[in-house]
Design an enzyme around this catalytic site. Structure first.
Site, PDB file in Angstrom:
ATOM      1  N   TYR A  42     -11.877  71.790 109.158  1.00 17.96           N
ATOM      2  CA  TYR A  42     -10.805  73.088 108.854  1.00 17.96           C
ATOM      3  C   TYR A  42     -11.895  74.542 108.682  1.00 17.96           C
ATOM      4  O   TYR A  42     -12.473  74.521 107.738  1.00 17.96           O
ATOM      5  CB  TYR A  42     -10.211  72.878 107.539  1.00 17.96           C
ATOM      6  CG  TYR A  42      -9.369  73.896 107.287  1.00 17.96           C
ATOM      7  CD1 TYR A  42      -7.907  74.280 107.744  1.00 17.96           C
ATOM      8  CD2 TYR A  42      -9.596  74.672 106.424  1.00 17.96           C
ATOM      9  CE1 TYR A  42      -7.173  75.425 107.557  1.00 17.96           C
ATOM     10  CE2 TYR A  42      -8.777  76.062 105.802  1.00 17.96           C
ATOM     11  CZ  TYR A  42      -7.888  76.292 106.473  1.00 17.96           C
ATOM     12  OH  TYR A  42      -6.912  77.430 106.246  1.00 17.96           O
ATOM     13  N   TYR A  81      -2.725  74.845 116.414  1.00 23.01           N
ATOM     14  CA  TYR A  81      -3.130  74.889 114.943  1.00 23.01           C
ATOM     15  C   TYR A  81      -2.590  73.955 114.288  1.00 23.01           C
ATOM     16  O   TYR A  81      -1.478  73.703 113.938  1.00 23.01           O
ATOM     17  CB  TYR A  81      -2.872  76.313 114.322  1.00 23.01           C
ATOM     18  CG  TYR A  81      -3.565  76.731 113.087  1.00 23.01           C
ATOM     19  CD1 TYR A  81      -4.605  77.411 113.105  1.00 23.01           C
ATOM     20  CD2 TYR A  81      -3.051  76.421 112.004  1.00 23.01           C
ATOM     21  CE1 TYR A  81      -5.396  77.700 112.115  1.00 23.01           C
ATOM     22  CE2 TYR A  81      -3.769  76.805 110.715  1.00 23.01           C
ATOM     23  CZ  TYR A  81      -4.802  77.490 110.946  1.00 23.01           C
ATOM     24  OH  TYR A  81      -5.921  77.718 109.525  1.00 23.01           O
TER      25      TYR A  81
END
Ligand code: ZN
Lengths: 326, 389
Positions: free
Chosen positions: B343, B293
């Site tokens: 994103y 991440y």
């Protein structure tokens, strides 16, 4: 035929058209203009201005900042002049829309894609096509039409070096609001208020009195911040508080640059201060340049009324600390 | 006998919309498109679905998506909180549902107009009154109210304690960007990043530069979780979830756990790591690739340490050695990550994890037996290890 159908038909003729002959850059890509641009925008990258560094870089010599693209073919003073007959199809289109009441214009989007870096002595030529004219749309500014253009930039050999899409809104300005009376003037933006509840109100009352309080378990004496109703060490619900001495050190810190938030002065130094009692608190450091704050810097509490309604516990470097940190 | 989620569920399909800065359509529509594309990939019909799960932050209700897509009766639905920490939390929910028979085919989805709609970079607004606004009230008056600012506070201390530099953070962004260059779905397709560009990019919140921060994107992603048995018979087969876990750490706050003894570890991610290794019987050495991440560059470094891929404080050496590159110790974020592809709150990473095991990544590493996929840092979080059936 209605007036609006007539306009639609007139607008359709512009879609897909080149606005005029290619715009040829009046100057070759050159070092002085690059240097002025870098100075004004604060771009210190030496590959744009320092021939020695540039020669050793991956570029093997000076290059122009890619985002300077529009500069090379910009019409300059002539563009700002306005008035006069339309010089190209784009100006003609704007004039047509103005006649139909869309008198205002605002740029809304611009995207540039670069094929290669421009270098000194490149001759840049730009060709612009009107890609689309939207149906009437209502926005916060007023009702209008979006005009999309695409500009292709080529070098002297005719090879594409970059392209750009540009969107403007040509619109009928919304009815201006009633002339604002002084009383109705928008309030100066202020810092966001803390929300008060049963669990933190007492702490803010302490601040109002000038005290920086630390919650303390009445059973085992553990200090805790931020406050909470139960002691995590012994599960007691009984607590009192102690007033902090106000002495501490910077445990970590940041300088906020972007996005600017109304009501706070940017750049803004925010620090995590470790109090000498052992708890930590987030606050602002005042009384020194934001970029002079350092981890380990000794700081002292300073209660400040940041506006008529809000008092905050802020911190100031103890005298000499900011200079020492430099 | 102890039951675990080891090898108890498989991912049978993945789907996504295009990623853009202005989708021009609703989040509901993005969700529907992503879900339909995941069902098509799996070779399933909407009527096969009997479970759905997403983030609490998603604005689109499960039943709205279900109605629109033509999904019938649902036997399971749930939501996972805490922003990007939910990225694998939703996979955990789906795996638990199929492992317990609560559902057989679970749709996992997340869709957002993250650029043209509500932008997370703009920070916490005080007009949205929520139960955790008391928590935010310790930060709002001082202006510490954007995700970049919270991560920057940990970063400053981490740089100070470990000798990691801004250039090391840049190495994460550059490696990730190199992968995006080959990915036509990536915002930064065809646009490599240099150290100079990173270092001269503007400060967002010092010490974080622009290119230390992920993008804001409009788009949707979805995947289909089912039992390994069911997956085996489907069009694409399945990618096995070898292990999946969630954790919140002691003294956890949402993004502002500033009061723990150390600011330079991620205890909740260490708990997640311990669980996925124990559950799968695998260790750091067994990992062949990863989707780590990457809302911000420094959090990639902290996760390398939390997952035992290097010692504390040595992630800088890992990236200096090209550890995240194709051919490096752990090829990571081969889609371009959230820094350079899009994103979508980590869900585009789930899809890339599946592609890595299938062998269909656009930057496919040679080895792909075990792929780690992680979720947000600074929040209660989650991770999984994917493998072959
Ligand atoms: Zn106690």
């Amino acid at each position: 035929m209605s007036n609006s159908e007539e306009l639609e038909r007139a607008l359709a003729r512009y879609v897909g058209a080149e606005i005029g002959p290619p715009a040829v850059g009046p100057d070759l890509v050159n070092a002085p203009m690059v240097r002025h641009w870098c100075e004004i925008l604060g771009d210190a990258n030496p590959v744009y201005t320092d021939p020695d560094v540039a020669a050793r870089s991956v570029h093997g010599g000076l290059v122009a900042p890619p985002t300077m693209l529009q500069v090379w073919t910009m019409a300059g003073v002539a563009l700002a002049g306005g008035g006069g007959p339309a010089a190209d199809l784009q100006q003609e289109l704007h004039a047509l829309l103005s006649e139909h009441g869309y008198t205002s214009v605002v740029a809304t989007n611009c995207e540039q894609v670069y094929d290669r870096y421009l270098r000194p002595d490149d001759r840049v030529t730009a060709t612009t096509v009107i890609e689309a004219i939207s149906p009437e749309k209502t926005t916060g500014l007023g009702t209008g039409r979006f005009i999309d253009t695409r500009t292709t930039y080529r070098d002297a050999k005719g090879e594409r070096v970059a392209w750009m899409t540009f969107r403007v809104l040509k619109f009928k300005p919304a009815q201006p609001a009633q002339a604002a009376s002084p009383a109705a003037a928008p309030a100066k933006p202020r810092r966001l208020r803390p929300l008060r509840s049963h669990d933190n109100d007492w702490w803010w009352q302490g601040v109002a009195r000038g005290d920086l309080l630390i919650q303390r378990c009445a059973e085992c004496g553990t200090l805790r911040h931020p406050p909470r109703p139960m002691c995590g060490a012994c599960q007691s619900l009984r607590w009192d508080s102690v007033a902090a001495s106000g002495r501490g050190v910077v445990y970590s810190h940041v300088v906020m640059h972007h996005p600017p938030i109304p009501g706070y002065g940017f750049p803004l130094a925010v620090a995590l201060v470790e109090l000498e009692e052992g708890t930590r608190i987030v606050s602002n450091v005042v009384g020194c340049a934001p970029d002079a704050v350092r981890i380990g810097m000794p700081v002292q509490l300073e209660m400040q009324d940041v506006d008529e309604e809000l008092r905050l516990p802020l911190f100031r470097p103890v005298s000499g600390a900011a200079e020492e940190a430099r | 006998m102890t039951r675990t989620l080891r090898d108890a569920a498989a991912i049978a399909g993945i789907g996504q919309t295009e990623f853009s800065k202005s989708s021009g359509r609703s989040e509901l529509q993005l969700a529907c498109e992503a879900v339909k594309s995941a069902l098509d990939d799996a070779g399933l019909s909407p009527r096969d679905v009997d479970g759905m799960t997403t983030f609490t932050l998603d604005t689109t209700d499960e039943i709205e998506v279900a109605r629109a897509v033509g999904i019938g009766d649902l036997r399971f639905f749930s939501r996972t909180p805490h922003g990007g920490g939910a990225a694998i939390g939703v996979m955990h929910q789906a795996a638990m549902a199929v492992a317990t028979g609560s559902a057989e085919v679970v749709v996992v989805y997340r869709a957002l107009n993250g650029r043209s709609g509500q932008r997370y970079s703009q920070g916490v607004a005080s007009d949205v009154v929520t139960s955790d606004l008391i928590h935010w009230s310790w930060y709002l008056p001082y202006g510490l109210l954007t995700p970049a600012s919270w991560v920057a506070m940990f970063t400053q201390r981490y740089l100070h304690e470990t000798g990691t530099t801004s250039e090391d953070l840049a190495r994460v962004a550059i490696s990730t960007r190199r992968h995006a260059v080959n990915n036509p779905n990536a915002f930064f397709h065809g646009r490599p990043l240099t150290m100079d560009e990173h270092q001269s990019s503007r400060m967002i919140v010092a010490p974080l530069h622009l290119y230390d921060c992920c993008q804001e994107t409009d788009g949707g992603c979805a995947c289909i979780v089912t039992t390994p048995e069911r997956a085996r018979d489907l069009r694409r087969g399945g990618v096995l979830i070898r292990a999946v876990a969630q954790a919140a750490g002691a003294e956890q706050e949402v993004m502002t756990s500033f009061y723990r003894p150390s600011l330079t570890r991620v205890p909740e991610m260490e708990v997640v790591a311990k669980q996925v290794y124990a559950m799968s019987g695998l260790g750091p050495r067994d990992l062949d690739a990863a989707v780590i991440y990457d809302a911000f560059t420094p959090i990639v470094l902290w996760q390398l340490e939390a997952f035992g891929l290097c010692k504390w404080g040595e992630a800088k050496d890992f990236v200096r050695d090209g550890g995240l590159d194709l051919g490096g110790r752990l090829p990571a974020n081969t889609h371009g990550g959230q820094l350079s592809e899009a994103y979508i709150h980590g869900m585009n990473g789930v899809n890339e994890g599946v592609r890595l095991v299938r062998g269909t990544s656009l930057n496919q590493p040679a080895r792909n037996d075990h792929v780690l996929v992680t979720a947000g840092v600074g929040v209660p979080t989650s991770a999984m290890i994917l493998g072959k059936m």
